[in-house]
Design a protein around this motif. Structure first.
Motif, PDB file in Angstrom:
ATOM      1  N   ALA A  39      20.408  39.043  25.565  1.00 44.88           N
ATOM      2  CA  ALA A  39      20.089  37.899  26.423  1.00 44.88           C
ATOM      3  C   ALA A  39      21.305  37.633  27.296  1.00 44.88           C
ATOM      4  CB  ALA A  39      19.756  36.679  25.581  1.00 44.88           C
ATOM      5  N   GLY A  40      21.196  36.697  28.236  1.00 45.23           N
ATOM      6  CA  GLY A  40      22.314  36.463  29.138  1.00 45.23           C
ATOM      7  C   GLY A  40      22.126  35.219  29.975  1.00 45.23           C
ATOM      8  N   MET A  41      22.134  35.425  31.287  1.00 44.96           N
ATOM      9  CA  MET A  41      22.156  34.328  32.242  1.00 44.96           C
ATOM     10  C   MET A  41      21.018  33.317  32.047  1.00 44.96           C
ATOM     11  SD  MET A  41      21.907  34.736  36.337  1.00 44.96           S
ATOM     12  CE  MET A  41      23.265  35.854  36.541  1.00 44.96           C
ATOM     13  N   HIS A  42      19.830  33.811  31.753  1.00 42.81           N
ATOM     14  CA  HIS A  42      18.708  32.890  31.569  1.00 42.81           C
ATOM     15  C   HIS A  42      18.972  31.930  30.413  1.00 42.81           C
ATOM     16  CE1 HIS A  42      14.738  31.247  30.852  1.00 42.81           C
ATOM     17  NE2 HIS A  42      14.922  31.551  29.580  1.00 42.81           N
ATOM     18  N   GLN A  43      19.457  32.488  29.309  1.00 38.72           N
ATOM     19  CA  GLN A  43      19.685  31.652  28.132  1.00 38.72           C
ATOM     20  C   GLN A  43      20.801  30.642  28.412  1.00 38.72           C
ATOM     21  OE1 GLN A  43      18.419  30.154  25.371  1.00 38.72           O
ATOM     22  NE2 GLN A  43      17.966  32.184  24.554  1.00 38.72           N
ATOM     23  N   ARG A  54      21.397  29.350  31.301  1.00 38.91           N
ATOM     24  CA  ARG A  54      20.785  28.326  32.158  1.00 38.91           C
ATOM     25  C   ARG A  54      19.977  27.338  31.319  1.00 38.91           C
ATOM     26  NH1 ARG A  54      17.173  29.891  37.439  1.00 38.91           N
ATOM     27  NH2 ARG A  54      15.689  30.518  35.853  1.00 38.91           N
ATOM     28  N   GLU A  55      19.234  27.864  30.351  1.00 36.67           N
ATOM     29  CA  GLU A  55      18.469  26.984  29.458  1.00 36.67           C
ATOM     30  C   GLU A  55      19.404  26.039  28.701  1.00 36.67           C
ATOM     31  OE1 GLU A  55      15.154  26.657  28.533  1.00 36.67           O
ATOM     32  OE2 GLU A  55      14.555  27.938  30.205  1.00 36.67           O
ATOM     33  N   THR A  94      20.966  26.193  38.204  1.00 34.33           N
ATOM     34  CA  THR A  94      21.119  27.628  38.465  1.00 34.33           C
ATOM     35  C   THR A  94      22.538  27.942  38.925  1.00 34.33           C
ATOM     36  OG1 THR A  94      18.787  27.860  38.995  1.00 34.33           O
ATOM     37  CG2 THR A  94      20.255  29.574  39.819  1.00 34.33           C
ATOM     38  N   TYR A 121      25.344  30.417  37.157  1.00 30.86           N
ATOM     39  CA  TYR A 121      26.093  31.513  37.793  1.00 30.86           C
ATOM     40  C   TYR A 121      27.590  31.365  37.536  1.00 30.86           C
ATOM     41  CZ  TYR A 121      22.611  34.282  40.267  1.00 30.86           C
ATOM     42  OH  TYR A 121      21.593  35.152  40.561  1.00 30.86           O
ATOM     43  N   ILE A 169      19.821  43.766  33.171  1.00 35.47           N
ATOM     44  CA  ILE A 169      19.062  43.033  34.202  1.00 35.47           C
ATOM     45  C   ILE A 169      19.976  42.020  34.907  1.00 35.47           C
ATOM     46  CG2 ILE A 169      17.113  41.450  34.574  1.00 35.47           C
ATOM     47  CD1 ILE A 169      15.675  42.985  32.260  1.00 35.47           C
ATOM     48  N   ASN A 170      20.935  41.458  34.196  1.00 31.22           N
ATOM     49  CA  ASN A 170      21.898  40.519  34.799  1.00 31.22           C
ATOM     50  C   ASN A 170      22.916  41.203  35.707  1.00 31.22           C
ATOM     51  OD1 ASN A 170      22.425  38.401  31.802  1.00 31.22           O
ATOM     52  ND2 ASN A 170      20.738  38.431  33.238  1.00 31.22           N
ATOM     53  N   PRO A 214      18.318  38.547  38.876  1.00 35.26           N
ATOM     54  CA  PRO A 214      19.075  39.047  37.731  1.00 35.26           C
ATOM     55  C   PRO A 214      18.970  38.170  36.487  1.00 35.26           C
ATOM     56  CG  PRO A 214      20.561  38.105  39.351  1.00 35.26           C
ATOM     57  CD  PRO A 214      19.199  38.032  39.933  1.00 35.26           C
ATOM     58  N   SER A 215      18.223  37.079  36.536  1.00 34.06           N
ATOM     59  CA  SER A 215      17.942  36.349  35.304  1.00 34.06           C
ATOM     60  C   SER A 215      17.062  37.250  34.448  1.00 34.06           C
ATOM     61  CB  SER A 215      17.232  35.044  35.646  1.00 34.06           C
ATOM     62  OG  SER A 215      16.767  34.422  34.485  1.00 34.06           O
ATOM     63  N   GLU A 216      17.301  37.288  33.131  1.00 33.91           N
ATOM     64  CA  GLU A 216      16.659  38.300  32.308  1.00 33.91           C
ATOM     65  C   GLU A 216      15.314  37.891  31.751  1.00 33.91           C
ATOM     66  OE1 GLU A 216      19.165  36.419  31.370  1.00 33.91           O
ATOM     67  OE2 GLU A 216      18.917  35.786  29.292  1.00 33.91           O
ATOM     68  N   TYR A 217      14.880  36.671  31.984  1.00 32.79           N
ATOM     69  CA  TYR A 217      13.681  36.182  31.287  1.00 32.79           C
ATOM     70  C   TYR A 217      12.416  36.319  32.132  1.00 32.79           C
ATOM     71  CZ  TYR A 217      10.541  33.050  28.829  1.00 32.79           C
ATOM     72  OH  TYR A 217       9.473  32.519  28.161  1.00 32.79           O
ATOM     73  N   PHE A 277      14.868  24.829  38.085  1.00 30.91           N
ATOM     74  CA  PHE A 277      16.331  24.850  37.879  1.00 30.91           C
ATOM     75  C   PHE A 277      17.140  24.855  39.170  1.00 30.91           C
ATOM     76  CE2 PHE A 277      14.703  26.911  33.924  1.00 30.91           C
ATOM     77  CZ  PHE A 277      15.085  25.935  33.040  1.00 30.91           C
ATOM     78  N   TYR A 278      16.539  24.372  40.275  1.00 26.21           N
ATOM     79  CA  TYR A 278      17.325  24.225  41.510  1.00 26.21           C
ATOM     80  C   TYR A 278      17.422  22.730  41.855  1.00 26.21           C
ATOM     81  CZ  TYR A 278      17.446  29.272  42.040  1.00 26.21           C
ATOM     82  OH  TYR A 278      17.681  30.596  41.840  1.00 26.21           O
ATOM     83  N   PHE A 333      14.594  48.489  34.262  1.00 24.28           N
ATOM     84  CA  PHE A 333      14.602  47.662  33.056  1.00 24.28           C
ATOM     85  C   PHE A 333      13.750  46.393  33.171  1.00 24.28           C
ATOM     86  CE2 PHE A 333      17.691  48.587  29.559  1.00 24.28           C
ATOM     87  CZ  PHE A 333      17.898  49.898  29.892  1.00 24.28           C
ATOM     88  N   ASP A 334      13.754  45.757  34.346  1.00 28.51           N
ATOM     89  CA  ASP A 334      13.020  44.499  34.462  1.00 28.51           C
ATOM     90  C   ASP A 334      11.505  44.705  34.454  1.00 28.51           C
ATOM     91  OD1 ASP A 334      13.597  45.732  36.946  1.00 28.51           O
ATOM     92  OD2 ASP A 334      13.239  43.876  38.055  1.00 28.51           O
TER      93      ASP A 334
END
Lengths: 369, 369
Positions: free
Chosen positions: A42-46, A48-49, A111, A115, A139-140, B15-18, B68-69, B131-132
């Motif tokens: 996981a990464g950026m999305h998590q 952000r959450e 967002t 970043y 993906i990130n 590039p957000s992975e979700y 998220f903006y 990958f996405d």
């Protein structure tokens, strides 16, 4: 003394695709918003959450976490040892360091904040190249070209990991070969098993250990993974973060796990071992041939017993935090994480391991060890 | 008449992975819970999330969707054309078919329901191996060995996709080679560009078309993707689902997009073209050299203008549903999906394309076209 801050971005072992293994580490109460990642499911999305949550959620004693078995949500205390220091979301210290280092951070939208936060990750330590440990990172990865983002990222791993990422991921077929860009913003770098590597951004030593993780279905060739020791050079405190792993057994050429525990017991006084994040993918009901290179509660308790024997302390492993990750989603009545936790606690008591603090790693939470 | 039911599991372009690109299709109001997937960026987890929602949420007119903006949530009507038939979660018809075909479905917990639902997916049509578009499918794949699950799954694609999945994914390094298991529960199968393939579970024809998707960073070699036409043999109604794509331009050997629109205009009467799910990854502010094999609003409207010219209808493309997918997350003040939607609507009007119904694909929602 608390030394390590661990953000659990993902601790799921599949086959559900969300929040698979990914941990972010930093020295607790660090001034800077610098971060390192261990695995990248996981990464950026998590992040952000986690930013979107109110950041004083740790005062919420009635917290429920997603489960989707007996109930869709269950109380957090079902999953964690009562002495574990844990909070939902990101630490106040990390958010404050972002405010100090980023102009207008507080006024930015979620967002843009994500970043900024994600830019702080300069180094990934990957345990092995299976999809559930790298998909988020991959993906990130194009985010490194955002104009505002000037930091480079390095992906570290043992040769089995780095070679696979270069040949099968960053190969212009599965993913653009961002490692070939002239800007050199993304780099793959080798580590060697048992060799101390100096972390570039923290005063930490990183020691990777090759471990076994099953065999190929078609090839029958051994599959490898990595355990990492992170050692604070000042306090000498250590954290162990494990990739997927199987037990040593007769069919293997090397006793890699035995070597690992010997290293730990010889080099880390028990009081300095702040915690072990380790997989326990399947409950006791799984037969050995159904483990496919993973640990069951019996296997994990055997390993901890080996460590206990090596330390030979009168109090067993009392006070040691064992954080269980990579539990597999499965059709069942009860959340397999709760089943596994109960089985581990029972077996630990049966084997007289002392007051072990066993907890489940919960995504979206920060741990302090 | 509504023909296609489309479950949007993911429509994010990184590039957000979700929730990256993944659509589930079935004939609207089908008796059976059989499903096919186009791309596999998301999967079982998203289905579980959708099952956990109340299933009459479509009566909620004040629905907010994650953004998220400007705000973390925005009203759904900002994202979709008012004439689009859309609901949050899964359709009543799909849930009823699961009840009819699964013993005790209604009494099962959310995870067990998600497994039952996921078993219904027997065929994946993959557009390209980035990958996405595949990570969820790959991580979900071991679920085929759950004892209760007797159905096999086939992954279909053009040779560039199938070969990459075999060589770089199911290769016992990146992922266990489940295609080599004696049970043959997972199979990779070739499609050929422009050749009609009969869908094995629905009375549908599937026609794949090879398209361009940029070039390799290091190799400079062309990268390919796929557009799929799904045609109901009874009603002759068609749905177009697109993978990532770049516009035809001077540097390319073949005019693959021109060929595609010609096929559409020659073979599908406009009234039978129920919708186009197509990427528009980047807003107008991106320069051509920043698109990396993707479409901007100018590119997409150019393509739709070409189609409009070919159809040569007095009403333009009035009534056609264009569902925009794969918008990239980026640091910005405004949600790039809303920026792109506004730009597309403006350009469509400027180019006299008629009453085009442009919407953003929203994950966790079902569309009826």
């Amino acid at each position: 003394m608390v030394v390590f801050e661990i953000i659990v971005l993902g601790a799921n072992g599949g086959p559900s695709e969300y929040g698979t293994q990914s941990f972010i580490l930093r020295p607790v109460r660090a001034e800077s918003p610098a971060l390192i990642a261990v695995d990248g499911g996981a990464g950026m999305h998590q992040l952000r959450e986690m930013l979107a949550q109110k950041w004083n959620d740790n005062e919420d004693y009635d917290e429920l976490v997603p489960s989707f078995y007996e109930h869709d949500r269950e109380p957090i205390e079902f999953f964690v040892n009562s002495k574990l220091s844990i909070q939902r979301g990101l630490s106040r210290s990390l958010l404050q360091s972002l405010k100090r280092h980023g102009e207008h951070f507080e006024d930015a939208n979620t967002t843009n904040k994500a970043y900024k936060l994600f830019q702080g990750i300069t180094d990934y330590y990957i345990t092995h190249p299976h999809f559930d440990h790298i998909s988020g990172m991959v993906i990130n990865s194009p985010s490194i070209y955002e104009q505002e983002n000037t930091k480079k990222k390095t992906i570290w791993g043992l040769p089995h990991t780095v070679d696979a990422l270069q040949r099968h991921v960053f190969n212009d077929l599965m993913w653009p070969d961002l490692t070939a860009e002239r800007s050199e913003k993304l780099k793959l770098s080798y580590l060697n098993s048992k060799e101390v590597h100096k972390c570039t951004i923290f005063p930490w030593d990183v020691v990777p250990f090759k471990v076994h993780h099953g065999i190929g279905v078609k090839t029958g060739a051994p599959v490898y993974s990595t355990f990492y020791i992170f050692r604070d050079r000042e306090t000498k405190d250590c954290l162990v973060v494990c990739g997927d792993v199987e037990q040593d057994h007769a069919g293997l050429e090397e006793s890699l796990l035995e070597d690992f525990w010997s290293y730990v017991a010889e080099n880390i006084p028990l009081l300095h071992l702040k915690g072990i994040l380790v997989e326990c993918s399947c409950p006791l009901s799984f037969k050995p041939e159904q483990l496919y290179g993973h640990l069951s509660p019996t296997c994990l308790i055997n390993e901890l017993s080996n460590l206990n024997t090596l330390y030979n302390s009168s109090k067993g492993l009392s006070g040691l935090n064992v954080i269980v990750t990579h539990v597999k989603t499965a059709p069942a009545k009860r959340d397999p994480r709760l089943t596994i936790l109960e089985e581990l606690r029972f077996l630990a008591q049966e084997r007289n391991l002392g007051d072990l603090r066993i907890s489940i790693a919960l995504e979206g939470h920060t741990l302090f060890l």
